[in-house]
Design an enzyme around this catalytic site. Structure first.
Site, PDB file in Angstrom:
ATOM      1  N   ASP A 199       4.077   2.393   4.488  1.00 36.53           N
ATOM      2  CA  ASP A 199       4.194   2.227   3.051  1.00 36.53           C
ATOM      3  C   ASP A 199       4.794   1.257   2.105  1.00 36.53           C
ATOM      4  OD1 ASP A 199       3.857   2.967  -0.268  1.00 36.53           O
ATOM      5  OD2 ASP A 199       3.287   4.752   0.495  1.00 36.53           O
TER       6      ASP A 199
ATOM      7  N   SER B 115      -3.882   7.481  -4.013  1.00 34.14           N
ATOM      8  CA  SER B 115      -2.293   6.456  -3.041  1.00 34.14           C
ATOM      9  C   SER B 115      -1.582   8.145  -2.871  1.00 34.14           C
ATOM     10  CB  SER B 115      -1.527   5.756  -3.883  1.00 34.14           C
ATOM     11  OG  SER B 115      -1.750   4.434  -2.889  1.00 34.14           O
TER      12      SER B 115
ATOM     13  N   HIS C 213       6.318   2.702  -5.082  1.00 34.10           N
ATOM     14  CA  HIS C 213       4.789   3.868  -4.124  1.00 34.10           C
ATOM     15  C   HIS C 213       5.221   4.555  -3.168  1.00 34.10           C
ATOM     16  CE1 HIS C 213       1.335   3.756  -2.086  1.00 34.10           C
ATOM     17  NE2 HIS C 213       0.516   3.969  -2.834  1.00 34.10           N
TER      18      HIS C 213
END
Ligand code: NAG
Ligand code: NAG
Ligand code: NAG
Ligand code: NAG
Ligand code: NAG
Ligand code: NAG
Length: 721
Positions: A142, A510, A202
């Protein structure tokens, strides 16, 4: 980074929903080099590959340029391959050489919680297996991690598992975060340090959703408050930072190469492209294949390119792919106008409700607005997504129109999206009132009784590479999810937003993916020896069915249904598969023996020369792609393994759309022992009328205690055909 155009960039950038841009610029001039991935399959069973093997190979094709200078990566820990800067001619030459499976340009991909676990009836007090759970290592590919987040505290966590062979590069690890590596061979970075630290948010969000510790009293400025926790709070996290401004495929493959060799148990990757690719031109499918061979489950996001059909981009049958759905917590926002009318819209607006209203004006668009026009005012700017114009020009608020308002974005100023059907009432109020004014309230959370419903943005099947394999497999919460964030990242992802938060609310597949990753870790903590296919099957066959009447694309949208981690621990029966089974499926898909041997490393041979169907794979769901208006009959041979109780008897129940005729033969299965296998055949027949039509059914095996449900979906032409 400010969003540029609606809707793709919006999804990509605003919610960091990781998804691709096909920026592979194919070399036009002959001399121009670009990065190609050269995939060479398995590692030799004897001896090993060295960097000089790869340099020698490049020397044979490079035209007056140094091999060392053009080699980007030499992959040889988990599979054989390299990434190199090549011209088109050099690429052609290399592709024709012995031992090469595929050569393809490296593209740039883009990256595609708290309350959600209660919604899944997976409370904090759920029965756990702490000793084994703390042995589960999740590899997060990620944007990195914010290691100081309370979600990653190692207070009370025992020493790292002895099987761990990874490393901590650039970050100080603890007993919770036990590995950190970063891959940054070529891409530009605006991050303030070259490390696995997360400057985007994220990666911290996905890692805390999968395996974050329980942290009380988290909220986003009071919004969506509660305890933030991951599914497997005792599991370990290994960080592989692959995304900077973008995620280079050559970097992603390097991370898989390390993660598999380091000894992770599960890999979570909320990244993908806009369109599904052939399996061996797709780094995530290649990496996942080698992970599967080592017993590592790969959990990936399906993408945010819905609601059109055929948009799911991670499609290999050897990985578990998630769709995103709503939870019962819907976040709304209110626009109150001077005429006392209130319009309910959506956004994540953390700015306190002001006592006063502001002048309310109408503009054609959100672009080209000057300070003179908007300063101190609330601007209605039609269908838009980018509020940076009015924000930088000093507006007090923005009102926009939208059609898919099932999820909310954050903006750097009070702003909301209201339904397009409100256009005329807004214009009428603004035009016909002497001093139109409005006030945008702070967002609030409300109960949504329709949940779970698949997000409008969630990518839909069918799987355009193998239409007889259903993708996405499963759905999980992916709308308005509160989880950890990077305090160095912009909260709304607008450059000039100065709010710094440790927990943030974002949406995307996600966010769904790490829910499923965490659920898989939870299952693994009870069944450490189960194969990736068995864990996948357990999650898929115990998923809760979703409301068909709310989903016109049915299983193409949500797969088997909503993940149910508690049930998945005790599925009764599993549809298992080995690497050999996937290889056989590849044979049936028409890959030839020489190619398959390179991938599998075994002396595999494809029994039939004739191209078959993927339906032979022992998959926990059944998909059948048929011709329009033609009668069809399809058979699925399946094998189930008893993982429930010895001496058990299961009976099949069919529930079906009247358009289909479904039979199961035999419809009773008796098991004497654990781990015993039994076979059965499901036959589906009927006829589908009309483009894009579909029909679904399910077969449910039950022994009175377990309910093992496999959806069956029959579909015809999608937009790709
Ligand atoms: C959480 O917040 C509430 C209300 O602000 C407070 O009463 C409580 O003590 C807090 N709990 C913790 C563990 O901080
Ligand atoms: C903004 O103004 C420029 C210059 O007048 C024009 O070229 C551009 O198209 C405008 N943009 C929009 C979105 O209206
Ligand atoms: C936005 O940010 C840039 C770069 O940090 C800065 O130069 C500029 O002054 C900011 N603009 C506003 C209106 O805050
Ligand atoms: C209302 O405002 C819009 C946008 O400013 C303008 O184009 C339109 O002519 C106005 N209509 C009336 C009825 O005043
Ligand atoms: C499915 O959704 C419809 C439409 O909202 C609703 O009437 C029905 O009760 C729902 N069914 C279930 C089982 O929740
Ligand atoms: C196998 O397939 C590859 C890729 O399509 C092709 O290059 C190769 O010639 C084929 N080999 C045989 C023996 O058919």
């Amino acid at each position: 980074m400010a969003p540029k155009s609606y809707p793709l960039w919006l999804l990509v950038s605003l919610t960091t929903i990781v998804f691709i841009s096909l920026c592979a610029s194919f070399a036009e001039a002959n001399e121009e080099r670009q990065v190609y991935i050269v995939y060479m399959g398995h590692l030799p069973s004897e001896g090993y590959i060295t960097e000089s093997h790869h340099l020698n190979l490049l020397d044979q094709v490079l035209d007056g340029s140094s091999a060392r200078e053009n080699l980007v990566y030499s992959y040889r820990r988990s599979f054989n391959g390299l990434a190199a800067k090549l011209t088109k001619q050099e690429k052609e030459k290399l592709a024709g050489m012995e031992g090469i499976v595929s050569v393809f340009p490296s593209k740039n991909l883009k990256p595609h919680t708290t309350r959600s676990w209660d919604f899944l009836r997976f409370p904090e007090t759920v029965r756990r297996n702490p000793a084994l759970e703390s042995d589960v290592i999740i590899g997060m590919l990620d944007t990195g991690i914010w290691p100081e987040s309370k979600s990653f505290s190692d207070e009370g966590v025992g020493p790292r598992p002895s099987k761990w062979k990874g490393a901590c590069i650039s970050l100080k690890c603890n007993n919770k975060i036990i590995g950190a590596r970063y891959y940054h061979s070529l891409s530009e970075s605006s991050d303030s340090e070259d490390s696995a630290r997360d400057f985007d948010g994220h990666g911290t969000h996905t890692a805390s959703t999968a395996a974050g510790r329980s942290v009380q009293n988290t909220s986003l400025y009071g919004l969506a408050g509660g305890t933030a926790r991951g599914a497997a709070p005792s599991a370990r996290i290994a960080v592989y930072k692959i995304c900077w401004e973008v995620c280079g495929e050559h970097d992603i493959l390097a991370a898989f190469n390390d993660a598999v060799a380091d000894g992770v148990d599960i890999i979570s990757i909320s990244v993908g492209s806009y369109a599904a690719e052939d399996y061996f031109n797709d780094v995530i499918a290649i990496g996942a294949f080698h992970a599967m061979r080592k017993g590592i489950l790969v959990s990936a996001s399906g993408g945010n390119n819905g609601p059109d059909r055929g948009t799911v981009s991670n499609v290999a049958p050897w990985m578990l792919v998630s769709a995103a759905s709503s939870t019962d917590r819907h976040i709304i926002d209110k626009l109150v106008m001077g005429n006392r009318r209130t319009i309910v819209g959506t956004s994540i607006n953390t700015f306190p409700t002001e006592k006063r209203s502001y002048p309310f004006i109408s503009a054609e668009t959100c672009y080209n607005l000057t300070q003179d026009m908007v300063k101190g005012k609330i601007v209605f700017c039609g269908t838009s997504a980018d509020v940076s114009g009015p924000f930088l020009a000093g507006a007090e608020g923005v009102v926009m129109l939208g059609t898919d308002i099932d999820f909310a974005f954050s903006y750097p100023l009070p702003a909301l999206t209201v339904s397009s059907s409100e256009r005329s009432s807004l214009i009428e109020y603004i035009n016909k009132t002497r001093n139109p004014v409005a006030n945008i309230h702070k967002s609030e959370a409300v109960f949504d009784s329709t949940a779970p419903v698949i997000a409008s943005f969630s990518s839909r099947g069918p799987n355009i590479i193998t239409p007889d394999i259903l993708k996405p497999d499963i759905s999980a919460p992916g709308i308005n999810i509160l989880a950890g964030w990077s305090p160095e990242a912009s909260m709304s992802e607008y450059d000039n937003d100065t709010r710094s938060v440790m927990y943030n609310i974002v949406s995307g597949t996600s966010m769904a993916c790490p829910h499923v990753t965490g659920a898989a870790a939870y299952v693994k903590s009870f069944h450490p020896k189960w194969s990736p296919a068995a864990i996948m099957s357990a999650l898929v066959t115990t998923a809760s069915p979703m409301n068909l009447s709310l989903h016109q694309d049915a299983e193409l949208a949500y797969g088997a249904g909503q993940v149910n981690p508690r049930k998945a621990v005790n599925p009764g029966l599993v549809y298992d598969a080995t690497a050999q089974d996937y290889i056989k499926m590849l044979c049936d898909q028409g890959y030839n023996v020489s190619m398959i041997r390179r991938i599998s490393g075994e002396k595999s041979s494809c029994s039939k020369s004739k191209k078959g169907s993927a339906r032979g794979l022992n998959y926990p769901t059944m998909a059948l792609f048929v011709k329009l208006d033609k009668p069809f009959i399809g058979k699925f041979l399946r094998t189930v393994t008893n993982v429930g109780k010895e001496d058990s008897k299961y009976t099949a129940r069919i529930s079906s759309d009247p358009k289909l005729k479904v039979t199961v033969e035999p419809n009773q299965l008796s098991f004497r022992k654990l781990h015993e296998n039994q076979k059965f055949v499901v036959t589906v027949s009927g006829r589908l009328h009309g483009m894009n039509s579909l029909a679904s059914a399910s077969v449910i095996w039950s022994d009175g205690k377990h309910s093992v449900r496999s959806p069956i979906i029959v579909h015809t032409k999608n937009k790709e055909q």
